[in-house]
Design an enzyme around this catalytic site. Structure first.
Site, PDB file in Angstrom:
ATOM      1  N   LYS A 191     -28.670  62.084 115.482  1.00  0.00           N
ATOM      2  CA  LYS A 191     -28.756  61.347 116.740  1.00  0.00           C
ATOM      3  C   LYS A 191     -27.464  61.482 117.537  1.00  0.00           C
ATOM      4  O   LYS A 191     -27.342  60.929 118.630  1.00  0.00           O
ATOM      5  CB  LYS A 191     -29.004  59.858 116.465  1.00  0.00           C
ATOM      6  CG  LYS A 191     -30.382  59.549 115.917  1.00  0.00           C
ATOM      7  CD  LYS A 191     -30.574  58.032 115.843  1.00  0.00           C
ATOM      8  CE  LYS A 191     -31.782  57.615 115.050  1.00  0.00           C
ATOM      9  NZ  LYS A 191     -33.065  58.023 115.589  1.00  0.00           N
TER      10      LYS A 191
ATOM     11  N   LYS B  71     -17.797  67.279 105.078  1.00  0.00           N
ATOM     12  CA  LYS B  71     -16.654  66.411 105.390  1.00  0.00           C
ATOM     13  C   LYS B  71     -15.427  66.701 104.522  1.00  0.00           C
ATOM     14  O   LYS B  71     -14.301  66.615 104.999  1.00  0.00           O
ATOM     15  CB  LYS B  71     -17.047  64.938 105.252  1.00  0.00           C
ATOM     16  CG  LYS B  71     -17.990  64.457 106.348  1.00  0.00           C
ATOM     17  CD  LYS B  71     -18.260  62.972 106.209  1.00  0.00           C
ATOM     18  CE  LYS B  71     -19.390  62.543 107.120  1.00  0.00           C
ATOM     19  NZ  LYS B  71     -19.618  61.102 107.108  1.00  0.00           N
TER      20      LYS B  71
ATOM     21  N   GLY C 130     -18.354  60.217  98.639  1.00  0.00           N
ATOM     22  CA  GLY C 130     -17.545  60.334  99.848  1.00  0.00           C
ATOM     23  C   GLY C 130     -17.742  59.165 100.802  1.00  0.00           C
ATOM     24  O   GLY C 130     -16.786  58.688 101.430  1.00  0.00           O
TER      25      GLY C 130
ATOM     26  N   ARG D 272     -23.676  54.497  89.592  1.00  0.00           N
ATOM     27  CA  ARG D 272     -24.511  54.995  88.494  1.00  0.00           C
ATOM     28  C   ARG D 272     -23.626  55.639  87.421  1.00  0.00           C
ATOM     29  O   ARG D 272     -23.785  55.393  86.244  1.00  0.00           O
ATOM     30  CB  ARG D 272     -25.508  55.998  89.090  1.00  0.00           C
ATOM     31  CG  ARG D 272     -26.605  56.427  88.197  1.00  0.00           C
ATOM     32  CD  ARG D 272     -27.594  57.269  88.969  1.00  0.00           C
ATOM     33  NE  ARG D 272     -26.963  58.415  89.636  1.00  0.00           N
ATOM     34  CZ  ARG D 272     -27.607  59.295  90.391  1.00  0.00           C
ATOM     35  NH1 ARG D 272     -28.914  59.146  90.601  1.00  0.00           N
ATOM     36  NH2 ARG D 272     -26.978  60.305  90.939  1.00  0.00           N
ATOM     37  N   THR D 273     -22.701  56.477  87.861  1.00  0.00           N
ATOM     38  CA  THR D 273     -21.724  57.076  86.942  1.00  0.00           C
ATOM     39  C   THR D 273     -20.472  56.203  86.981  1.00  0.00           C
ATOM     40  O   THR D 273     -19.689  56.266  87.941  1.00  0.00           O
ATOM     41  CB  THR D 273     -21.381  58.510  87.388  1.00  0.00           C
ATOM     42  OG1 THR D 273     -22.603  59.198  87.671  1.00  0.00           O
ATOM     43  CG2 THR D 273     -20.588  59.254  86.339  1.00  0.00           C
TER      44      THR D 273
ATOM     45  N   MET E 145     -25.768  51.814 104.504  1.00  0.00           N
ATOM     46  CA  MET E 145     -25.099  52.782 105.380  1.00  0.00           C
ATOM     47  C   MET E 145     -26.053  53.875 105.866  1.00  0.00           C
ATOM     48  O   MET E 145     -25.711  54.655 106.738  1.00  0.00           O
ATOM     49  CB  MET E 145     -23.867  53.367 104.679  1.00  0.00           C
ATOM     50  CG  MET E 145     -22.721  52.343 104.690  1.00  0.00           C
ATOM     51  SD  MET E 145     -21.304  52.683 103.636  1.00  0.00           S
ATOM     52  CE  MET E 145     -20.779  54.257 104.241  1.00  0.00           C
TER      53      MET E 145
ATOM     54  N   TYR F 162     -29.760  55.046 107.673  1.00  0.00           N
ATOM     55  CA  TYR F 162     -30.640  54.531 108.709  1.00  0.00           C
ATOM     56  C   TYR F 162     -31.829  55.478 108.800  1.00  0.00           C
ATOM     57  O   TYR F 162     -31.809  56.592 108.268  1.00  0.00           O
ATOM     58  CB  TYR F 162     -29.926  54.442 110.065  1.00  0.00           C
ATOM     59  CG  TYR F 162     -29.533  55.782 110.616  1.00  0.00           C
ATOM     60  CD1 TYR F 162     -28.330  56.360 110.260  1.00  0.00           C
ATOM     61  CD2 TYR F 162     -30.389  56.485 111.462  1.00  0.00           C
ATOM     62  CE1 TYR F 162     -27.978  57.614 110.745  1.00  0.00           C
ATOM     63  CE2 TYR F 162     -30.042  57.726 111.955  1.00  0.00           C
ATOM     64  CZ  TYR F 162     -28.841  58.288 111.587  1.00  0.00           C
ATOM     65  OH  TYR F 162     -28.511  59.532 112.057  1.00  0.00           O
TER      66      TYR F 162
HETATM   67  P1  ATR Z   1     -21.866  60.734  99.984  1.00  0.00           P
HETATM   68  O1  ATR Z   1     -20.897  61.623 100.714  1.00  0.00           O
HETATM   69  O2  ATR Z   1     -23.093  60.382 100.773  1.00  0.00           O
HETATM   70  O3  ATR Z   1     -21.213  59.550  99.376  1.00  0.00           O
HETATM   71  P2  ATR Z   1     -21.920  61.936  97.382  1.00  0.00           P
HETATM   72  O4  ATR Z   1     -20.432  62.108  97.408  1.00  0.00           O
HETATM   73  O5  ATR Z   1     -22.764  63.049  96.847  1.00  0.00           O
HETATM   74  O6  ATR Z   1     -22.470  61.657  98.825  1.00  0.00           O
HETATM   75  O7  ATR Z   1     -22.229  60.578  96.576  1.00  0.00           O
HETATM   76  C1  ATR Z   1     -23.527  60.109  96.391  1.00  0.00           C
HETATM   77  C2  ATR Z   1     -23.451  58.715  95.748  1.00  0.00           C
HETATM   78  O8  ATR Z   1     -24.767  58.169  95.654  1.00  0.00           O
HETATM   79  C3  ATR Z   1     -22.902  58.715  94.330  1.00  0.00           C
HETATM   80  O9  ATR Z   1     -22.207  57.525  94.122  1.00  0.00           O
HETATM   81  C4  ATR Z   1     -24.181  58.784  93.488  1.00  0.00           C
HETATM   82  O10 ATR Z   1     -24.048  58.282  92.177  1.00  0.00           O
HETATM   83  P3  ATR Z   1     -23.467  59.251  90.999  1.00  0.00           P
HETATM   84  O11 ATR Z   1     -21.999  59.323  91.224  1.00  0.00           O
HETATM   85  O12 ATR Z   1     -23.832  58.570  89.746  1.00  0.00           O
HETATM   86  O13 ATR Z   1     -24.169  60.571  91.177  1.00  0.00           O
HETATM   87  C5  ATR Z   1     -25.047  57.857  94.286  1.00  0.00           C
HETATM   88  N1  ATR Z   1     -26.484  58.044  94.062  1.00  0.00           N
HETATM   89  C6  ATR Z   1     -27.260  59.086  94.446  1.00  0.00           C
HETATM   90  N2  ATR Z   1     -28.540  58.873  94.086  1.00  0.00           N
HETATM   91  C7  ATR Z   1     -28.593  57.668  93.463  1.00  0.00           C
HETATM   92  C8  ATR Z   1     -29.629  56.873  92.877  1.00  0.00           C
HETATM   93  N3  ATR Z   1     -30.903  57.282  92.838  1.00  0.00           N
HETATM   94  N4  ATR Z   1     -29.294  55.678  92.355  1.00  0.00           N
HETATM   95  C9  ATR Z   1     -28.021  55.244  92.382  1.00  0.00           C
HETATM   96  N5  ATR Z   1     -26.984  55.933  92.909  1.00  0.00           N
HETATM   97  C10 ATR Z   1     -27.285  57.135  93.443  1.00  0.00           C
END
Ligand code: ATR
Length: 263
Positions: free
Chosen positions: A18, A68, A132, A154-155, A215, A217
């Protein structure tokens, strides 16, 4: 030959963006002459694209997923927020230099406080995710007066590492999604779970009577907003306002004028 100032957002995918609409509205509102496009960039073509855009006389770029971090590495200088976020969402070309900024965190804070009327001072915040998106917002949240923060992911190790990184800025701890304890005034979803219309697996009692913010939308309520509302959240908002506010932050950096975001 007079040319019009050119800006773009770079991402992959980019079709849903957008940003062109938002910046075109800002330009109209502030009587600035510029063009703003959404450009799809090959996953291995980011640096080349930026160089070419600069060579063509472009003025500035927004950067979105997944570039980024690469943008952070490519710029010649970074402001403090970008430095600590480890990510750059705004580049300005100035005197042959690439200046890097990150306006995401301030965009979130501004949307929370001014548009959603969610106070942050002295609040206990639960921040879900440790990627990120999370990294870019921790410092601005503390600067807005947040009292304490739990980063849950999650991790678990990634949440613990972020908590260590930001420990000098406020009371922060990092845990796995199944090890959250305490109660929270504000719950912010910064995970990518919503991309698959999923929600992070946390005990729903943490969102009961809390102000919730996603965060992400979309054209319809996000999975997290629906889930939070169905589990007794006081209110739940999606991230469209953050998108508009981070765009206003970039517009101010590039053009030196503020845009009216309520519109
Ligand atoms: P971004 O730049 O959007 O933060 P990213 O650096 O790939 O993207 O991080 C994605 C985040 O979403 C991580 O914290 C990931 O958890 P993991 O570190 O365990 O991978 C989290 N995430 C993605 N899918 C998820 C899900 N189904 N449930 C919970 N956390 C999720």
């Amino acid at each position: 030959m007079a040319t019009i100032d050119a800006y773009a957002v770079l991402g992959n995918p980019i079709g849903h963006s957008k940003s062109p609409e938002i910046h075109t509205l800002f330009a109209k509102q502030t009587a600035q002459a510029l063009v703003y496009t959404a450009d799809l960039v090959a996953l291995d073509g980011f640096q080349q694209y930026v160089k070419q855009f600069q060579a063509d006389g472009g003025c500035g770029l927004n950067i979105t997923v997944p570039f980024k971090q690469e943008a952070w590495a490519v710029v010649d200088q970074r402001n403090d927020l970008a430095e600590l976020a480890g990510a750059v969402n705004t580049i300005m070309f100035k005197n042959g230099q690439l200046l890097g900024f990150n306006t995401d965190g301030l965009g979130l804070v501004k949307d929370l406080i001014e548009n959603c009327h969610i106070p942050l001072a002295e609040q206990r915040v639960l921040l879900l995710g440790a990627g990120g998106a999370t990294r870019g917002v921790v410092l601005p949240l503390f600067q807005a007066g947040v009292k304490s923060m739990t980063i849950a992911n999650r991790t678990a190790q990634k949440a613990e590492a972020l908590a260590t990184l930001f420990s000098e800025y406020g009371d922060v701890n990092g845990v796995g999604l199944d090890a959250i304890c305490g109660s929270f005034d504000v719950v912010i979803n910064a995970t990518a779970a919503g991309l698959n219309r999923d929600v992070p697996q946390i005990d729903p009692t943490f969102v009961k009577n809390a102000l919730c913010y996603d965060m992400m939308y979309g054209d319809k309520p996000t999975a997290f907003v629906e889930w939070a509302n169905s589990h007794g959240a006081t209110r739940a908002f999606d991230g469209l306002g953050m998108l508009v506010e981070q765009a206003a932050g970039a517009f101010l950096i590039w053009r030196g004028v503020g845009a009216k975001t309520e519109e």
